[in-house]
Structure formats: C-alpha cells, structure tokens
Design a protein around this motif. Structure first.
Motif, PDB file in Angstrom:
ATOM      1  N   ALA A 128       0.835  -1.199   0.000  1.00  0.00           N
ATOM      2  CA  ALA A 128       0.000   0.000   0.000  1.00  0.00           C
ATOM      3  C   ALA A 128       0.871   1.251   0.000  1.00  0.00           C
ATOM      4  O   ALA A 128       0.574   2.221  -0.719  1.00  0.00           O
ATOM      5  CB  ALA A 128      -0.914  -0.012   1.220  1.00  0.00           C
ATOM      6  N   ILE A 129       1.969   1.230   0.763  1.00  0.00           N
ATOM      7  CA  ILE A 129       2.842   2.406   0.815  1.00  0.00           C
ATOM      8  C   ILE A 129       3.475   2.648  -0.548  1.00  0.00           C
ATOM      9  O   ILE A 129       3.491   3.778  -1.060  1.00  0.00           O
ATOM     10  CB  ILE A 129       3.929   2.216   1.900  1.00  0.00           C
ATOM     11  CG1 ILE A 129       3.299   2.247   3.275  1.00  0.00           C
ATOM     12  CG2 ILE A 129       4.990   3.283   1.789  1.00  0.00           C
ATOM     13  CD1 ILE A 129       4.209   1.768   4.376  1.00  0.00           C
ATOM     14  N   ALA A 130       3.975   1.566  -1.175  1.00  0.00           N
ATOM     15  CA  ALA A 130       4.596   1.734  -2.492  1.00  0.00           C
ATOM     16  C   ALA A 130       3.570   2.258  -3.499  1.00  0.00           C
ATOM     17  O   ALA A 130       3.867   3.161  -4.296  1.00  0.00           O
ATOM     18  CB  ALA A 130       5.180   0.403  -2.960  1.00  0.00           C
ATOM     19  N   ALA A 131       2.346   1.724  -3.457  1.00  0.00           N
ATOM     20  CA  ALA A 131       1.317   2.166  -4.389  1.00  0.00           C
ATOM     21  C   ALA A 131       0.965   3.623  -4.150  1.00  0.00           C
ATOM     22  O   ALA A 131       0.788   4.404  -5.100  1.00  0.00           O
ATOM     23  CB  ALA A 131       0.080   1.286  -4.253  1.00  0.00           C
ATOM     24  N   ALA A 132       0.879   4.008  -2.860  1.00  0.00           N
ATOM     25  CA  ALA A 132       0.528   5.392  -2.547  1.00  0.00           C
ATOM     26  C   ALA A 132       1.601   6.343  -3.058  1.00  0.00           C
ATOM     27  O   ALA A 132       1.293   7.414  -3.601  1.00  0.00           O
ATOM     28  CB  ALA A 132       0.346   5.543  -1.043  1.00  0.00           C
ATOM     29  N   ILE A 133       2.886   5.951  -2.905  1.00  0.00           N
ATOM     30  CA  ILE A 133       3.965   6.816  -3.404  1.00  0.00           C
ATOM     31  C   ILE A 133       3.859   6.936  -4.921  1.00  0.00           C
ATOM     32  O   ILE A 133       4.005   8.024  -5.492  1.00  0.00           O
ATOM     33  CB  ILE A 133       5.335   6.260  -2.969  1.00  0.00           C
ATOM     34  CG1 ILE A 133       5.503   6.404  -1.468  1.00  0.00           C
ATOM     35  CG2 ILE A 133       6.462   6.997  -3.676  1.00  0.00           C
ATOM     36  CD1 ILE A 133       6.776   5.841  -0.927  1.00  0.00           C
ATOM     37  N   LEU A 134       3.570   5.806  -5.592  1.00  0.00           N
ATOM     38  CA  LEU A 134       3.419   5.840  -7.050  1.00  0.00           C
ATOM     39  C   LEU A 134       2.313   6.797  -7.460  1.00  0.00           C
ATOM     40  O   LEU A 134       2.429   7.519  -8.454  1.00  0.00           O
ATOM     41  CB  LEU A 134       3.090   4.441  -7.572  1.00  0.00           C
ATOM     42  CG  LEU A 134       4.241   3.518  -7.907  1.00  0.00           C
ATOM     43  CD1 LEU A 134       3.715   2.221  -8.480  1.00  0.00           C
ATOM     44  CD2 LEU A 134       5.195   4.161  -8.899  1.00  0.00           C
ATOM     45  N   MET A 135       1.209   6.815  -6.706  1.00  0.00           N
ATOM     46  CA  MET A 135       0.085   7.659  -7.092  1.00  0.00           C
ATOM     47  C   MET A 135       0.338   9.112  -6.752  1.00  0.00           C
ATOM     48  O   MET A 135      -0.079  10.016  -7.459  1.00  0.00           O
ATOM     49  CB  MET A 135      -1.188   7.166  -6.399  1.00  0.00           C
ATOM     50  CG  MET A 135      -1.690   5.883  -7.017  1.00  0.00           C
ATOM     51  SD  MET A 135      -3.383   5.548  -6.654  1.00  0.00           S
ATOM     52  CE  MET A 135      -3.321   5.128  -4.959  1.00  0.00           C
ATOM     53  N   LEU A 136       1.035   9.329  -5.641  1.00  0.00           N
ATOM     54  CA  LEU A 136       1.247  10.695  -5.170  1.00  0.00           C
ATOM     55  C   LEU A 136       2.280  11.445  -6.010  1.00  0.00           C
ATOM     56  O   LEU A 136       2.197  12.661  -6.177  1.00  0.00           O
ATOM     57  CB  LEU A 136       1.714  10.636  -3.709  1.00  0.00           C
ATOM     58  CG  LEU A 136       1.567  11.908  -2.897  1.00  0.00           C
ATOM     59  CD1 LEU A 136       0.103  12.255  -2.802  1.00  0.00           C
ATOM     60  CD2 LEU A 136       2.151  11.704  -1.518  1.00  0.00           C
ATOM     61  N   LEU A 137       3.233  10.696  -6.556  1.00  0.00           N
ATOM     62  CA  LEU A 137       4.389  11.334  -7.192  1.00  0.00           C
ATOM     63  C   LEU A 137       4.021  12.246  -8.362  1.00  0.00           C
ATOM     64  O   LEU A 137       4.473  13.396  -8.418  1.00  0.00           O
ATOM     65  CB  LEU A 137       5.370  10.245  -7.626  1.00  0.00           C
ATOM     66  CG  LEU A 137       6.801  10.719  -7.743  1.00  0.00           C
ATOM     67  CD1 LEU A 137       7.340  11.102  -6.387  1.00  0.00           C
ATOM     68  CD2 LEU A 137       7.657   9.633  -8.342  1.00  0.00           C
ATOM     69  N   PRO A 138       3.161  11.798  -9.318  1.00  0.00           N
ATOM     70  CA  PRO A 138       2.827  12.699 -10.426  1.00  0.00           C
ATOM     71  C   PRO A 138       2.086  13.943  -9.951  1.00  0.00           C
ATOM     72  O   PRO A 138       2.158  14.992 -10.596  1.00  0.00           O
ATOM     73  CB  PRO A 138       1.928  11.841 -11.325  1.00  0.00           C
ATOM     74  CG  PRO A 138       2.213  10.449 -10.949  1.00  0.00           C
ATOM     75  CD  PRO A 138       2.550  10.479  -9.498  1.00  0.00           C
ATOM     76  N   LEU A 139       1.383  13.851  -8.802  1.00  0.00           N
ATOM     77  CA  LEU A 139       0.628  14.999  -8.299  1.00  0.00           C
ATOM     78  C   LEU A 139       1.536  16.034  -7.663  1.00  0.00           C
ATOM     79  O   LEU A 139       1.165  17.193  -7.521  1.00  0.00           O
ATOM     80  CB  LEU A 139      -0.409  14.532  -7.261  1.00  0.00           C
ATOM     81  CG  LEU A 139      -1.413  13.493  -7.745  1.00  0.00           C
ATOM     82  CD1 LEU A 139      -2.348  13.100  -6.619  1.00  0.00           C
ATOM     83  CD2 LEU A 139      -2.194  14.037  -8.931  1.00  0.00           C
ATOM     84  N   SER A 140       2.753  15.611  -7.216  1.00  0.00           N
ATOM     85  CA  SER A 140       3.615  16.581  -6.538  1.00  0.00           C
ATOM     86  C   SER A 140       4.862  16.855  -7.374  1.00  0.00           C
ATOM     87  O   SER A 140       5.972  16.840  -6.870  1.00  0.00           O
ATOM     88  CB  SER A 140       3.977  16.076  -5.141  1.00  0.00           C
ATOM     89  OG  SER A 140       4.448  14.753  -5.233  1.00  0.00           O
ATOM     90  N   GLU A 141       4.650  17.088  -8.648  1.00  0.00           N
ATOM     91  CA  GLU A 141       5.694  17.518  -9.588  1.00  0.00           C
ATOM     92  C   GLU A 141       6.882  16.579  -9.633  1.00  0.00           C
ATOM     93  O   GLU A 141       8.011  16.988  -9.879  1.00  0.00           O
ATOM     94  CB  GLU A 141       6.181  18.924  -9.237  1.00  0.00           C
ATOM     95  CG  GLU A 141       5.109  19.971  -9.407  1.00  0.00           C
ATOM     96  CD  GLU A 141       5.474  21.268  -8.707  1.00  0.00           C
ATOM     97  OE1 GLU A 141       6.540  21.310  -8.069  1.00  0.00           O
ATOM     98  OE2 GLU A 141       4.695  22.216  -8.821  1.00  0.00           O
ATOM     99  N   GLY A 142       6.651  15.295  -9.372  1.00  0.00           N
ATOM    100  CA  GLY A 142       7.697  14.324  -9.621  1.00  0.00           C
ATOM    101  C   GLY A 142       8.706  14.130  -8.522  1.00  0.00           C
ATOM    102  O   GLY A 142       9.618  13.342  -8.671  1.00  0.00           O
ATOM    103  N   HIS A 143       8.586  14.850  -7.398  1.00  0.00           N
ATOM    104  CA  HIS A 143       9.466  14.483  -6.300  1.00  0.00           C
ATOM    105  C   HIS A 143       8.836  14.766  -4.945  1.00  0.00           C
ATOM    106  O   HIS A 143       8.107  15.730  -4.761  1.00  0.00           O
ATOM    107  CB  HIS A 143      10.837  15.150  -6.414  1.00  0.00           C
ATOM    108  CG  HIS A 143      10.772  16.634  -6.534  1.00  0.00           C
ATOM    109  ND1 HIS A 143      10.717  17.266  -7.736  1.00  0.00           N
ATOM    110  CD2 HIS A 143      10.737  17.604  -5.596  1.00  0.00           C
ATOM    111  CE1 HIS A 143      10.657  18.568  -7.549  1.00  0.00           C
ATOM    112  NE2 HIS A 143      10.660  18.807  -6.265  1.00  0.00           N
ATOM    113  N   LEU A 144       9.150  13.876  -4.024  1.00  0.00           N
ATOM    114  CA  LEU A 144       8.701  14.004  -2.641  1.00  0.00           C
ATOM    115  C   LEU A 144       9.935  14.229  -1.783  1.00  0.00           C
ATOM    116  O   LEU A 144      10.972  13.626  -2.009  1.00  0.00           O
ATOM    117  CB  LEU A 144       8.012  12.717  -2.181  1.00  0.00           C
ATOM    118  CG  LEU A 144       6.706  12.325  -2.863  1.00  0.00           C
ATOM    119  CD1 LEU A 144       6.307  10.937  -2.436  1.00  0.00           C
ATOM    120  CD2 LEU A 144       5.621  13.306  -2.505  1.00  0.00           C
TER     121      LEU A 144
END
Lengths: 591, 113
Positions: A52-68
């Motif tokens: 779930a964590i890996a999937a959430a990072i995958l989904m979140l990344l395009p929304l936050s300009e490609g980097h967290l």
C-alpha cells in the motif's frame, strides 16, 4: 537535464517515505520479539502495508511535480538529512514490494515455523524484512552517508541468507561475500570522506550544485564507483556471486539475485546521474560498458557450460549485470556530459525486468529442485510433464528476459538501441544484440532439456506445490507485461516512444535472437543433448562437429580464465586496477 | 610538518597496510583484522577532514565525528558478523580456509553425464 532547485521544505504526503522504511524495520523488531512461532505471521501482516505504501507513493508522485521530500526533524540539509523520492525511486520501491511479496508466498511452505531446533525459518523471515527495509532506505535516501549505512544494512541482511542451511560450503561463500563486500564499502566510505572534505555536505542535491572538476572529486568518484562495482559484482569483481547465489535456498537466491545487487546499482545511478552528471568525460562510461561487455561474453559462455541449473542462472545473472552497464556510454554520449534520460530509463527498465524475471526463474528452479531432488540439466528430461507450472514459469521468465513484446526487457532494449544509433555508438548496439542472443541461448538450452520427453515418467520426491508455482508464474507474467505500464509519469521516456504491439517487425526481433541463441547453445554447451540419438542431430553434427569442438575448447579456456579471475588475490588486484583505471581516465578526460 | 599532514600520512599508511593484508592474507581472521586496519585509516581521514574545518576558523567540524561514530558502529557489526561466520565455519568444516574444494564447474567428463 539540469537538476531541480533544492527544495528546503517537506512536501505533503512525504511521510510515506518515512513509513516505507519504518514499517519493514518495525516488522523486524516485532518478529524478533515474538519469536519463531509468529515471525511468518508478522511478515504476512507487514506485506499489505508495504504494498500500500509503495502504491501510494506511485500515485502521489505525479501529483507533486515528480518528487517528494521529507526533512527529518525539519532540519534542512546540509545540517539535516533529507529523504527524497523521484520517479526512479518510486518504481524501484514498487518493484521491490512486488518481488518480496511473491518470494514470501513462495517461501511460506519451505520456511514454516517448526518445533525443530532449526533456526533457518526464523532467520529467513527476519532477514527478508531487513532486506526490504534496507532497499527502501537506499531508494529514498537523499544523502550519500545514509546510502552507505543502508548499503551496509543490505549486505548484513544478505550475507546470512547465503548460509541459511549452515553447510560448510555455503558458510565459506557467505564469508567470501562479506569480506569482499566490506572491501567495497570501505572504498565507498573513503570516497564520501573526500567529498565531504571538499564540499562540506553529503546531501545529493546540494552536492550536485557544488561538485566541480577537481582532483579530489575525481578520486572520490573513482573510489566510490569501484566500491559499488564490487558490491554489484560487475566482471571482473564477481568472485563472490556464483557460489553465494547458487548455494542459497531458492527463495533466498531469488532475493539475492533479483533485488540485492540492484541496491548498489541504484546508488551507482544516483552517483553518476544525480551527484556528478558533468564529471565522467568520454572514457569512463566506455570503460564501465566495456567491463559490462566482458561480463556478457565471459559469464554467458561460462553459464552455458554449467551442469547445475542454479549455477547456470547465477552466472547468467552476472551477464545480465553486465548488460545493465551498457546504459552508461549511451546516456553520456560522445561529449561525456549527461545528454538525455532515455538511456537511463532503458537501463532502469532492464533492471526492473531482470529483478522480476530472474526472481521468478530462481523460484521455478527451486520448485524443480524440490520435485526432482537435483538440478542437473542432463537430468531434466520429462520434467515439463511432471512439473508443468514450474517449467512454464521458468519459460515465461526467460522469454520476458529475451525480449518478447510487451516485456520490460524488449522496451528497454528498444530504448537503448535507439540511443546507440542516435549517438553513433554502433559498437554498443552490437553488444546489446549479443547480450540478447546469449540470454536466449541459456533459456533455449534449459527448455530443450526440460521439454524433451522422458522414456518413463519421472518420480517426484515431493509433490508440486500450487502456491509456490503460482507465485513464480505471477512474477514472470509481471515481467512479461512490464512494457504496458505507464512509465512516462516516472521515467524520462521520449514521447511516442511506446511500443507498437504485435507487428511482424517485433516478432522478427524476438525470433532472430532466439535462433541465434539456439545455435550458441548447441555450439557451447558440453552436455549431451536430449535429442542426441536422433538422425537430424547426427546429420547436424556431421556438419558442425569440428566447429563445435573448437567452440567447446574455447569455452573451456574462458571457463578456466574465469576461475582464475575468481581467486581472491586476482579479484582484489582487479579491484585496485579498476580504481586506478577509472581515476586515470577521468583525469585524462578533464585535464 | 603540521599535525594535519602527520595524521594524513598515518591514515594513508593504515589504509595501505590494511589493503595489502586484505589482498595477500589467505586466513579469514587476518583478513578481518586487515579490514579493521583499513577502516581505521578511513576513519582517521574523516577526523582530519574535521580538523580542516577547524583550520577554516569554525571550531572543530562536528559532522565528520558523527559520521565516524556511525562508521565505527557499522565496522564493529561487520567484524562481529564476520567472526561469527568464521567460527561457524571452523565448527562445521574444521578449518578456516576460504578456498572451495568442491567443483564449481563441469570438471567431470561431460560425456559421462
């Protein structure tokens, strides 16, 4: 591609990066505290959270300009330590989560909690979580020293996996692995010391703005690169890998071969592509790829001469590691400056395809070994009828690596070939094709033996386990369908560069290497072919006989050379020589 | 000769001796000791780098010291793991040599298989 400006704030949702490390590590502690009986339960509880964590990072990344970005304790670098995730880390996090879960399902029956006095199951489940945590730290670490610590954690978790069964032979290979890996990590550490002395920070983003061409930085780069090469087992620094990977239990080999070598490879990518993209010059990428080409030729030939299936796959892992290094000259081009990310995307895709496919193949071989009680290639006749799912998983994994569309390996090869042509480096295009043919050779060799009909049905010493085979099969199918994933959100792919599916051209691109591979398998494998008694084979041998004998002689020479290189003094002297060569070529390029 | 140069030369010497020992000694225990010597050389290098920060007028730079302490912990665990493996190897095999005697390739006659 200029690096983005340093972000000095924590981005929203980046607490996921902390969780990706904390959850597996908490699992380790919990499993350790609860003991033998519950450690497997803990792993299977942690697994869904990890996915779930890996999937959430995958989904979140395009929304936050490609980097967290997450600043630990809200201290910004250079004083504090940052965790960062970009597209590369996100896809690697997801790959690791998937492979670890598949391996855990595969190992569930092998390493069930027992009343017996054996420590192997307990150790296996704890080390599995430890490897997961260490790899996640490598992928999100934003600081060269954090990466060092994570790399050491990875080694410490990987070494005991090698010697789970406690035989003298595996203990010996574990000790060789540990000692050589330690030599590599000391080299890496001395490089970080030099970089800190020059620039007063080890943060990757800050360093990328400060690093310039000066002797200290070049020496640091050479030391760190060699250290990481030793841990990645690039030819000729590969003495530890074949015995370690072939001696471990199947589930452990899948992790070691699929994931652990990718950890140090990923740090190498960070070093060259993020920290010092302007430094290498023309010669160093060519040198790295030349070592990779050496690995492809040498280790593929040695792999084809192995009698034991696990050793064959271990040697082919070495060849595939060499294949990964072909991306460096293609990414840096003739000018020695980082030109485009396309080759980087290709190389990373190849790493992901290899991680999934090779883990699936090791798991399939583990099932075959469990069923037959041995893994000699010559004794594989009729196994396709006795263990159809295991052989199918092996075949699909192999086909995915050979590059049948839409597998990740075919997309990766396409990207790298395009780049080789557009930068005018035709010689790497030849090596890329040769790598594909050698991969096909060992897959075809094994399948030819496994698919040959047996004279009488073979007796299995233990029944095939459905869940084990399905785990391997799922991973192989995953590798086979990687080309269909939406990579453009995460990797720098060219627009319109997606695969055209299922056209005639693509089929020929698959069949030609397969035929070449079959020829190589006939010429280089010394073991009697299952069809050796047939008339066709006899006619073929009448024509090819003398030529095959020459090839076998050549193969024997290569194998003896490889044996000599895998002695400790030879390997550690190669380590020193590679360091000197890297440093010298960087000095020459930047003088 | 300044103190920094002296310590720098010491670090280089420790690294050199450690590397030589790691390459040439066949005994695992000596290899482990050589690795520790090599590691100490690198830690000393970190220490000198902290002193160089002091020369720039900022007091002693504390970051390299923090790094060295972490590095020492890592090297300690590495040594412990290596020694545990060596002991297990000695208990199981009765010797500590790293040379594997089992055939790693098809040394037997292929046609016999």
């Amino acid at each position: 591609m200029p690096p983005p400006a340093p972000t000095l704030t924590t981005t929203t949702g980046s607490v996921l990066l902390v969780l990706s490390i904390v959850v597996p590590v908490a699992g380790v502690l919990l499993a350790f505290a609860l003991g033998d009986r519950y450690c497997r339960l803990v792993v299977f509880t942690v697994m869904p959270f990890g996915i779930a964590i890996a999937a959430a990072i995958l989904m979140l990344l395009p929304l936050s300009e490609g980097h967290l970005v997450y600043l630990l304790g809200a201290w910004p670098p250079p004083l504090g330590v940052a965790l960062r995730a970009d597209g590369l880390s996100a896809v690697m996090l997801a790959t690791v989560a998937i492979v670890i879960c598949a391996v855990a399902i595969f190992a569930a029956t092998d390493f069930r909690p027992t009343e017996a006095k054996t420590r192997a199951p307990f150790a296996f489940w704890i080390l599995l979580l430890a490897i997961w945590g260490a790899l996640n730290t490598i992928f999100v670490g934003g600081d060269l020293f954090t990466l060092y610590v994570a790399l050491e954690l990875l080694t410490f978790a990987a070494v005991p996996l090698v010697s789970l069964d406690g035989r003298a032979e595996t203990l010996r290979s574990a000790l060789r692995y540990l000692l050589f890996a330690l030599l590599g990590s000391v080299l890496y550490l001395s490089g970080t010391a030099l970089l800190y002395g020059l620039h007063g920070t080890l943060d990757i983003l800050l360093l990328s703005h400060r690093v310039s061409v000066e002797p200290g930085a070049l020496i640091a780069a050479a030391l760190m690169t060699t250290g990481l090469l030793a841990k990645t087992a690039l030819f000729p620094l590969h003495l530890w890998l074949p015995p370690a990977h072939a001696g471990a239990p199947a589930a452990a080999s899948a992790i070691l071969s699929g994931l652990v070598v990718k950890g140090s490879f990923f740090i190498l990518l960070r070093l060259w592509f993020d920290v010092m993209p302007a430094l290498p010059g023309f010669a160093v990428p060519q040198l790295l790829a030349a070592l990779g080409a050496g690995a492809i030729v040498f280790e593929s030939v040695v792999a084809l001469r192995q009698e034991r299936l696990k050793l064959l796959i271990a040697y082919s892992t070495l060849a595939q590691i060499g294949y990964l290094f072909l991306m460096f000259p293609l990414a840096f081009g003739a000018s020695g400056r980082l030109e485009s990310g396309q080759a980087l995307a290709g190389g990373l895709l190849q790493a992901i395809s290899h991680a999934t496919a090779k883990a699936a193949m090791f798991m399939a071989v583990g099932s075959i070994y469990g069923g037959l009680g041995h893994d000699r290639i010559t004794g594989l006749r009729g196994v396709a009828r006795a263990l159809p799912l295991s052989v199918l998983a092996f075949a699909l994994g192999g086909i995915a690596l050979m590059g049948l569309q839409p597998s990740g390996a075919s997309l990766a090869k396409e990207l790298l070939l395009q780049k080789a042509m557009s930068t005018g480096q035709w010689w790497w295009a030849i090596v890329l094709q040769a790598g594909g043919i050698f991969t096909a050779a060992y897959v075809v060799l094994v399948l030819a033996h496994a698919l040959a009909p047996a004279d009488e049905p073979i007796a299995l010493i233990s029944p095939a386990s459905r869940s084990r085979d399905l785990a391997a099969l799922a991973l192989a199918l995953c590798s086979l369908s990687l080309g269909l994933m939406p990579w453009e959100h995460y990797l720098p792919l060219p627009h319109g560069g997606a695969l055209k599916l299922f056209d005639l051209d693509a089929l020929s691109k698959f069949l030609l290497p397969a035929m070449g591979g079959a020829t190589l398998a006939i010429l280089l494998s010394p073991w009697p072919h299952p069809l050796a008694c047939s008339a066709v084979w006899k006619n073929l041998m009448r024509v090819l006989g003398p030529f095959r004998r020459t090839c076998l002689g050549f193969g024997g020479l290569v194998e003896r050379g490889d044996d000599a290189l895998r002695q400790w003094p030879a390997a550690s002297i190669s380590l020193v020589v590679v360091t000197l060569l890297l440093a010298a070529s960087m000095f020459a390029a930047n003088s | 000769m300044s103190a920094v140069t002296v310590f720098g030369l010491c670090a280089a010497a420790a690294v050199g001796v450690g590397l030589y020992g790691l390459i040439t000694n066949p005994q695992p225990l000596r290899k482990i000791i050589a690795f520790n010597l090599l590691g100490s050389g690198v830690f000393l290098l970190f220490g000198i780098i902290g002193r160089r920060g002091a020369a720039a007028g900022s007091g002693n730079d504390p970051v390299p010291q923090a790094l060295v302490i972490t590095g020492v912990v890592v090297a300690f665990s590495a040594t412990a793991l290596a020694i545990a493996l060596t002991l297990r190897l000695f208990e199981t095999a009765g010797s500590m040599t790293l040379r594997s005697r089992a055939p790693t390739g098809p040394n037997s006659d292929p046609s016999a298989g």
